[in-house]
Motif scaffolding. Structure first.
Motif, PDB file in Angstrom:
ATOM      1  N   ARG A 107       0.828  -1.203   0.000  1.00 21.58           N
ATOM      2  CA  ARG A 107       0.000   0.000   0.000  1.00 21.58           C
ATOM      3  C   ARG A 107       0.865   1.257   0.000  1.00 21.58           C
ATOM      4  O   ARG A 107       1.964   1.269   0.557  1.00 21.58           O
ATOM      5  CB  ARG A 107      -0.915   0.023   1.226  1.00 21.58           C
ATOM      6  N   GLU A 117      -5.097   6.535  -1.519  1.00 19.64           N
ATOM      7  CA  GLU A 117      -5.516   5.253  -0.951  1.00 19.64           C
ATOM      8  C   GLU A 117      -6.731   4.655  -1.655  1.00 19.64           C
ATOM      9  O   GLU A 117      -6.856   3.444  -1.771  1.00 19.64           O
ATOM     10  CB  GLU A 117      -5.832   5.413   0.534  1.00 19.64           C
ATOM     11  N   ASP A 118      -7.639   5.510  -2.111  1.00 19.59           N
ATOM     12  CA  ASP A 118      -8.897   4.973  -2.650  1.00 19.59           C
ATOM     13  C   ASP A 118      -9.437   5.815  -3.800  1.00 19.59           C
ATOM     14  O   ASP A 118     -10.625   6.118  -3.852  1.00 19.59           O
ATOM     15  CB  ASP A 118      -9.942   4.881  -1.541  1.00 19.59           C
ATOM     16  N   GLY A 120      -9.597   4.933  -6.879  1.00 16.51           N
ATOM     17  CA  GLY A 120     -10.196   4.099  -7.913  1.00 16.51           C
ATOM     18  C   GLY A 120      -9.489   4.225  -9.254  1.00 16.51           C
ATOM     19  O   GLY A 120      -8.264   4.306  -9.334  1.00 16.51           O
ATOM     20  N   ARG A 123      -6.939   7.115 -10.044  1.00 19.17           N
ATOM     21  CA  ARG A 123      -5.728   7.217  -9.216  1.00 19.17           C
ATOM     22  C   ARG A 123      -4.487   7.520 -10.055  1.00 19.17           C
ATOM     23  O   ARG A 123      -3.694   8.405  -9.725  1.00 19.17           O
ATOM     24  CB  ARG A 123      -5.530   5.919  -8.444  1.00 19.17           C
TER      25      ARG A 123
END
Length: 206
Positions: A107, A117-118, A120, A123
């Protein structure tokens, strides 16, 4: 590189907290980043392990290379930075490093860019945009630094450390002061700062 963490977190997976400062501004320190990245790592359930690199604007970054290898082998399960440009100022290299970490199943966490981080499917696009912005910011900083140095030279300001006085200059300095001239005025006659004159006289007396 330091590998230290709280014993209470020994059972948690490790997160590599990469601390890096640029050599452009010698006043910067990795300590300004340490608390923020450690806090983020712990909040995500990781034990923070610190990888520190100083003045690494050059291409060779042995500490970062070690971090990437630890991520590849699974020794660390996350990489935490205060900002994505800590991984690399060059946009393409930054994107490549993040892609490699993704491929390792590691990560990527950033204090400033929490969206990493999120984000989708967007990114990769956002990483590219922010990487480009970091490149532009660095280019502007270098340009401002060079402009400031050039202006200082034009104004006759001395850059860097004060020059050391030659023995003949120290001798002249002593003679002027012995003749009743103030230390400040004697320094002006010799062509140096009063602090430089004071240091030269002190060294000569030692």
């Amino acid at each position: 590189m330091k590998r230290t963490y709280d014993a209470r977190m020994a059972s948690r997976p490790e997160a590599a907290c990469y601390l890096r400062v640029s050599s452009i501004d010698g006043r910067q320190t990795v300590e300004n980043q340490r608390a923020d990245v450690a806090r983020l790592a712990e909040a995500r359930g990781f034990a923070p392990v610190f990888y520190e690199e100083q003045g690494s604007a050059k291409k060779k970054r042995p500490v970062l290379d070690r971090l990437m290898e630890d991520a590849r082998t699974g020794r660390v399960r996350a990489v935490v930075v205060v900002a994505l440009d800590r991984l690399d100022r060059d946009m393409r290299e930054c994107i490549n490093r993040i892609a490699k970490l993704d491929g390792y199943g590691c990560r990527v966490l950033s204090v400033r860019e929490s969206w990493v981080e999120d984000a989708g499917q967007t990114r990769g696009l956002l990483v590219g945009i922010f990487g480009w912005m970091a490149e532009m910011e660095r280019a502007n900083l270098i340009a401002r630094t060079k402009a400031g140095l050039a202006r200082a030279r034009r104004e006759g300001k001395q850059l860097g450390r004060p020059r050391a006085l030659l023995p003949v200059e120290v001798k002249k300095l002593r003679a002027l002061i012995a003749g009743g001239m103030s230390q400040r005025k004697a320094a002006e006659v010799v062509g140096c700062k009063e602090s430089t004159a004071r240091l030269a006289l002190k060294r000569g007396a030692a």
